[in-house]
Structures are given as C-alpha cells and as structure tokens.
Design a protein around this motif. Structure first.
Motif, PDB file in Angstrom:
ATOM      1  N   SER A  95      -2.541 -17.469  10.555  1.00 15.00           N
ATOM      2  CA  SER A  95      -1.089 -17.490  10.420  1.00 15.00           C
ATOM      3  C   SER A  95      -0.646 -16.144   9.872  1.00 15.00           C
ATOM      4  O   SER A  95      -1.223 -15.610   8.920  1.00 15.00           O
ATOM      5  CB  SER A  95      -0.680 -18.610   9.451  1.00 15.00           C
ATOM      6  N   ARG A  96       0.385 -15.601  10.453  1.00 13.79           N
ATOM      7  CA  ARG A  96       0.880 -14.309   9.970  1.00 13.79           C
ATOM      8  C   ARG A  96       1.504 -14.445   8.583  1.00 13.79           C
ATOM      9  O   ARG A  96       1.467 -13.511   7.781  1.00 13.79           O
ATOM     10  CB  ARG A  96       1.872 -13.740  10.983  1.00 13.79           C
ATOM     11  N   TYR A  97       2.049 -15.614   8.289  1.00 11.25           N
ATOM     12  CA  TYR A  97       2.593 -15.860   6.957  1.00 11.25           C
ATOM     13  C   TYR A  97       1.474 -15.865   5.920  1.00 11.25           C
ATOM     14  O   TYR A  97       1.615 -15.296   4.831  1.00 11.25           O
ATOM     15  CB  TYR A  97       3.329 -17.201   6.957  1.00 11.25           C
ATOM     16  N   ASP A  98       0.329 -16.475   6.251  1.00 11.81           N
ATOM     17  CA  ASP A  98      -0.807 -16.483   5.328  1.00 11.81           C
ATOM     18  C   ASP A  98      -1.346 -15.073   5.113  1.00 11.81           C
ATOM     19  O   ASP A  98      -1.731 -14.702   3.997  1.00 11.81           O
ATOM     20  CB  ASP A  98      -1.917 -17.388   5.863  1.00 11.81           C
ATOM     21  N   LEU A  99      -1.389 -14.268   6.177  1.00 13.89           N
ATOM     22  CA  LEU A  99      -1.853 -12.890   6.045  1.00 13.89           C
ATOM     23  C   LEU A  99      -0.895 -12.077   5.184  1.00 13.89           C
ATOM     24  O   LEU A  99      -1.320 -11.274   4.337  1.00 13.89           O
ATOM     25  CB  LEU A  99      -2.003 -12.265   7.434  1.00 13.89           C
ATOM     26  N   TYR A 100       0.381 -12.258   5.393  1.00 14.25           N
ATOM     27  CA  TYR A 100       1.400 -11.585   4.584  1.00 14.25           C
ATOM     28  C   TYR A 100       1.201 -11.886   3.096  1.00 14.25           C
ATOM     29  O   TYR A 100       1.235 -10.982   2.252  1.00 14.25           O
ATOM     30  CB  TYR A 100       2.771 -12.041   5.076  1.00 14.25           C
ATOM     31  N   LYS A 101       0.972 -13.150   2.772  1.00  4.21           N
ATOM     32  CA  LYS A 101       0.776 -13.520   1.373  1.00  4.21           C
ATOM     33  C   LYS A 101      -0.553 -12.980   0.836  1.00  4.21           C
ATOM     34  O   LYS A 101      -0.649 -12.616  -0.343  1.00  4.21           O
ATOM     35  CB  LYS A 101       0.836 -15.038   1.219  1.00  4.21           C
ATOM     36  N   TYR A 102      -1.571 -12.913   1.709  1.00 11.04           N
ATOM     37  CA  TYR A 102      -2.865 -12.371   1.274  1.00 11.04           C
ATOM     38  C   TYR A 102      -2.725 -10.898   0.901  1.00 11.04           C
ATOM     39  O   TYR A 102      -3.300 -10.442  -0.101  1.00 11.04           O
ATOM     40  CB  TYR A 102      -3.890 -12.543   2.399  1.00 11.04           C
ATOM     41  N   GLU A 103      -1.974 -10.148   1.693  1.00  6.76           N
ATOM     42  CA  GLU A 103      -1.759  -8.734   1.376  1.00  6.76           C
ATOM     43  C   GLU A 103      -1.115  -8.572  -0.004  1.00  6.76           C
ATOM     44  O   GLU A 103      -1.481  -7.676  -0.773  1.00  6.76           O
ATOM     45  CB  GLU A 103      -0.869  -8.086   2.438  1.00  6.76           C
ATOM     46  N   ILE A 104      -0.166  -9.423  -0.320  1.00  8.15           N
ATOM     47  CA  ILE A 104       0.498  -9.354  -1.622  1.00  8.15           C
ATOM     48  C   ILE A 104      -0.471  -9.723  -2.732  1.00  8.15           C
ATOM     49  O   ILE A 104      -0.585  -9.019  -3.744  1.00  8.15           O
ATOM     50  CB  ILE A 104       1.728 -10.286  -1.646  1.00  8.15           C
ATOM     51  N   ALA A 105      -1.182 -10.844  -2.557  1.00  9.92           N
ATOM     52  CA  ALA A 105      -2.055 -11.352  -3.620  1.00  9.92           C
ATOM     53  C   ALA A 105      -3.251 -10.447  -3.874  1.00  9.92           C
ATOM     54  O   ALA A 105      -3.787 -10.444  -4.996  1.00  9.92           O
ATOM     55  CB  ALA A 105      -2.532 -12.761  -3.249  1.00  9.92           C
ATOM     56  N   HIS A 106      -3.678  -9.642  -2.891  1.00  4.27           N
ATOM     57  CA  HIS A 106      -4.886  -8.837  -3.047  1.00  4.27           C
ATOM     58  C   HIS A 106      -4.599  -7.336  -3.099  1.00  4.27           C
ATOM     59  O   HIS A 106      -5.490  -6.511  -2.824  1.00  4.27           O
ATOM     60  CB  HIS A 106      -5.882  -9.152  -1.927  1.00  4.27           C
ATOM     61  N   GLY A 107      -3.382  -6.980  -3.440  1.00  8.01           N
ATOM     62  CA  GLY A 107      -3.062  -5.580  -3.686  1.00  8.01           C
ATOM     63  C   GLY A 107      -3.135  -4.681  -2.483  1.00  8.01           C
ATOM     64  O   GLY A 107      -3.420  -3.480  -2.617  1.00  8.01           O
ATOM     65  N   LEU A 108      -2.860  -5.201  -1.287  1.00  2.00           N
ATOM     66  CA  LEU A 108      -2.942  -4.395  -0.074  1.00  2.00           C
ATOM     67  C   LEU A 108      -1.590  -3.867   0.381  1.00  2.00           C
ATOM     68  O   LEU A 108      -1.511  -3.129   1.373  1.00  2.00           O
ATOM     69  CB  LEU A 108      -3.566  -5.216   1.066  1.00  2.00           C
ATOM     70  N   VAL A 109      -0.531  -4.227  -0.318  1.00  2.00           N
ATOM     71  CA  VAL A 109       0.812  -3.843   0.117  1.00  2.00           C
ATOM     72  C   VAL A 109       0.990  -2.330   0.106  1.00  2.00           C
ATOM     73  O   VAL A 109       1.628  -1.750   0.992  1.00  2.00           O
ATOM     74  CB  VAL A 109       1.877  -4.523  -0.768  1.00  2.00           C
ATOM     75  N   ASP A 110       0.423  -1.666  -0.893  1.00  2.00           N
ATOM     76  CA  ASP A 110       0.610  -0.217  -0.990  1.00  2.00           C
ATOM     77  C   ASP A 110      -0.460   0.575  -0.248  1.00  2.00           C
ATOM     78  O   ASP A 110      -0.502   1.803  -0.330  1.00  2.00           O
ATOM     79  CB  ASP A 110       0.668   0.220  -2.455  1.00  2.00           C
TER      80      ASP A 110
END
Length: 494
Positions: free
Chosen positions: A380-395
């Motif tokens: 799910s793209r929503y799950d991936l989006y949240k994973y990026e936030i939770a694991h510090g991948l946003v930056d």
C-alpha cells in the motif's frame, strides 16, 4: 362510685397501647404496600433497562442495508442480557432475547403518546429490511407477587399477583461525522448492482488506487466522480469558503448519513489549490504563512525547482522524467470495474530506485508473511508513506535531489493523516435527479471513506483529477481507523 368513674374517665395511662392496637393492621398494611411498591418499581426498572439495552443494540445495526434486520436480530440475541429481581419466578432472573418480542418500524407516529400505526410496522422483514429505522422491544409479561394480602379485602385469591411489562423503541439516526473534508464521492462500485458493504467484504477494497474526477452538470455523474458538500441552510456556499474548508479538512457542521447536502457544479480551480497545500504547494487564496493549512510531514511528490540557480521551495514544477524525481506511481486500471479503480499493482521498484532507498532502508518493510515487497507484490502506498516518516527517510534525497521535507510552509504538520481526505459516499446513479447545484434534496450516504492522496492535483500530470488510494471505510467492514471519526448515532425514542 361516681368518683371512681370520673377518675377512670380522666386516666389516660395506656391509651397509646389501645390506639396502636386499633391502628396496627393499618400500619402493617401501609408498610407492606410501601414495600410492594418499592419491589414492583425495582422490577419494572430492571425490565425497562433490559428493554432499552435490547432496543439500542438492535437499532445500531439498522443502517439501511438489506441485511440490517438479520444483523439487528443477531445483536439482540448475542450482545445483551440483563438481570432482574423481585419477580415471582425467583430472587434473581436473567432477561435474554427469549423473554422479549420485537418488531421493526419504518416510521413513528408524530406524537409520543400515539400508538404505533399499521403503516409504521414492517411486515415483510426480508424485502423491507432497508427501510427499518426503528426497533420496538417489548418484554414478555413478568409475574410479580405482592406481600400485601389484597385477597383478604376482595375475596379473590389472584389479587396478590399481577404482571409487569416494559417497552422501548430505539432508532438508528445515522452515522455522524464532524471535521471532515466537505467532499462527496459517487460510489465507485454502484454499477456492480450490489451494496457497498458487500463489495467491501467480498473484494480487495483497500489499497486500491482510485482516480476521482470532478463531476459537472446533471447527467455527468457516475462511479468515481466527486463533488462537494455544503451546510444545510447555506445555499450560497461560495468557492472561497469551500476551498478554505477543504484545505483545513473542516466542514462547517457535522454530517449525518441519513442525508448529506450537496454542492455540485463545474470544476473548481480553488479546490485544487486547497488539496495541494498538503503537498507544500500554495497558490490562489492559499498562503504558506497560514498556520491552519500546513503541509503533511512527508510531501515527496516528484517536483523540481523552476530555477535551479535560485531554488525556491514555493516555486516548483512537476517533472515528467521519473527516473530521478518521482511521486508515488499510479496503479494500472482494474478492468473488472467501469469506475476509475486501480488493481493494486504499481511500480514500487521504480519508486525505490528514483528515491535512492536501499535494501537496508527497507529492511523492516515487509508484508504479513515477512516477504519483501516488489513490483509483483507491491505494498500500500499509504503504508509506505507512513514507513518513510516512522523510519527517518523523509529527508533522504532522491537521485534528483528531492526530499519529502516541506520547505515552503514554515510549520509543517506532524500528523501523518494530513495527507488523508474524507468523503461521503453516495449512489449518484440512483439519485441522479437530486444532483442539481445547491438546490437538490439531501441524499443518504451509503458510507464514509478515507483516501490517501498519492500525488498533487495537477492539470498537466493528472488532468486536474484527484489521484488517491482507498484507506478505510466506516462501519463493521472497516479496518478500524475511522472508529473515532464516524460515530453511530443511536437513540431511544420511546
């Protein structure tokens, strides 16, 4: 002798005993009446609480679906039982569904004192299940044995026992939601000819992509179109007000599924700007210094600076070359539906490559079986989006230098759900005649759903359509994320 009689006449010693002896039967009788009244009142109170509980449990299932009465009977049978005291059957008894009768109603008389009318009662519970809005529960007559010996006065041996009854009527007043995006979405599965809740149960409803195309005039509304909601008494709800409410995800009033008020019409450019603030894109009446419309905590969207020599996060354009900068990729069309539904398959590996995410970065991102995701098994793209936030991948920068960190707005939101929008789902084909500007009659909503925005609304890239992914729906078929958002409104009426 006269003196003795006179003395006896004036002697009051022991008179209390005489009076008590005369009044004792009345005192005892009154005490027994008080005890009987208290016992009978407690029994009636227990039975009434039981009737209320059964009625409320059953009414919560009367959501207008064809199996509403089946589910209501199941709730009455399995969810509730109550104890009661002081009946002639014994000191403590249990009231179950075997001790009640119920009937389903489509309406109620205008006055509470009026008896239920013939036209109120649903006689065909199979064909009329969708009409059921109320359930009447009547507790079977329950025997009560009085202590006060009324039979001594009347000579009738049955006067010491009588029956106590209790009745309750409860109704489902609809699902109520507050603080949602003022959108309605034409049921994307309406043309399948089956109720939405059945599609949700039988199909892989969640994770599917959906393309929401703004509806236009009468006759252009079909599965996957979207329009807007308006306040009940505001027929002049303007585009500027609508855009503000969409940007803030805040409707002017709470909405009831029994009837939503629509605002239909042609495309609204202001709506595009209102949705895009979640991606740190501000235009039109939307301003990046407005604290009420912050971007989401992850705005990765496949945009580049218009002027690379003088980069400005508030002045960016979408890219067409997605090998170095990319948003969440769109899903391929599911040909099983005539609506605009994706089949769940998208280019996960291309997204990973463009954004430079490594195997190590995604080590904790696996499916329910512990397997890594791939194009053949995309998440799910929503799950991936949240994973990026939770694991510090946003930056983490993509190959083209883009991150998911908002830089135009000074104070991005910390709430991952900022990229969700909510919509009332209505059967537009069924109610086509009511989709008429702001003057149409209220239309019942068959549900409320949440959608994850996968990319900004852009005229060049998405033709102005909303590209989203279905996240959840209210009710028992949902995933539970909307439990605090949509609330069943059940109440006692009698």
């Amino acid at each position: 002798m006269l003196r003795t009689i006179r003395a006896f006449w004036h002697d009051q010693r022991g008179v209390a005993l005489v009076l008590v002896a005369i009044m004792l039967p009345a005192i005892i009788g009154f005490s027994l009446l008080v005890i009987d009244m208290s016992r009978a009142n407690n029994l009636h109170n227990d039975l009434q609480k039981g009737a209320d509980a059964f009625a409320l449990a059953g009414a919560a299932e009367l959501d207008g679906n064809p199996d509403a009465i089946i589910r209501s009977d199941r709730a009455i049978a399995n969810l509730v039982d109550n104890t009661y005291k002081f009946s002639s059957a014994g000191p403590i008894q249990t009231l179950t569904n075997a001790g009640i009768t119920r009937r389903y109603l489509r309406s109620l008389p205008p006055n509470d004192t009026d008896a239920i009318r013939v036209q109120d009662v649903i006689t065909d519970e199979v064909a009329g299940a969708a009409e059921a809005e109320f359930v009447e529960v009547t507790v079977d007559p329950t025997g009560f044995s009085a202590i006060f010996p009324a039979s001594f006065l009347t000579g009738n041996t049955g006067d010491n026992a009588f029956n106590i009854r209790a009745t309750a009527v409860a109704g489902f007043a609809g699902v109520v939601v507050c603080d949602m995006t003022p959108l309605f979405i034409c049921n994307p599965f309406e043309d399948l000819g089956v109720p939405l809740h059945q599609v949700v149960s039988d199909q892989n409803f969640y994770r599917k992509g959906i393309k929401l195309v703004q509806g236009g005039g009468t006759g252009s509304w079909g599965p996957g179109n979207f329009g807007f909601l308006r306040p009940t008494d505001d027929h002049g709800y303007g585009a500027a007000e609508l855009a503000d409410d969409i940007a803030q995800a805040d409707t002017p009033e709470c909405i009831n599924s029994r009837g939503v008020n629509l605002r239909t019409g042609g495309p609204q450019p202001a709506v595009r700007d209102a949705i895009n603030v979640r991606f740190d894109i501000y235009g039109g009446q939307m301003h990046s210094n407005d604290p009420l419309i912050p971007p989401a905590p992850n705005v990765r969207k496949g945009y580049k600076y218009k002027n690379s020599k003088n980069p400005n996060a508030c002045n960016m354009d979408p890219v067409t070359n997605t090998t170095e900068l990319t948003q969440f990729r769109q899903m391929t069309q599911d040909t099983s539906y005539t609506g605009r539904i994706g089949n769940g398959m998208w280019d996960y590996e291309g997204y990973m490559a463009a954004n430079g995410f490594t195997t190590s970065d995604m080590a904790g991102f696996v499916d329910a079986n512990g397997s890594a995701y791939s194009n053949a098994n995309p998440p799910s793209r929503y799950d991936l989006y949240k994973y990026e936030i939770a694991h510090g991948l946003v930056d983490d920068a993509s190959l083209g230098g883009e991150t998911g960190v908002a830089a135009c707005h000074a104070s991005p939101s910390t709430d991952p759900e900022r990229r969700l929008i909510y919509g009332a789902i209505v059967n537009c084909l069924e109610h086509a005649g009511d989709l008429n500007g702001q003057s149409g009659a209220p239309i019942p909503a068959v549900g409320f759903a949440s959608f994850f925005l996968t990319e900004p609304v852009d005229q060049a890239r998405t033709n102005g359509d909303i590209m989203a992914e279905i996240v959840d729906i209210d009710g028992e078929q949902g995933r539970g994320t909307m439990v605090g958002f949509a609330k069943d409104n059940v109440q006692l009426y009698r």
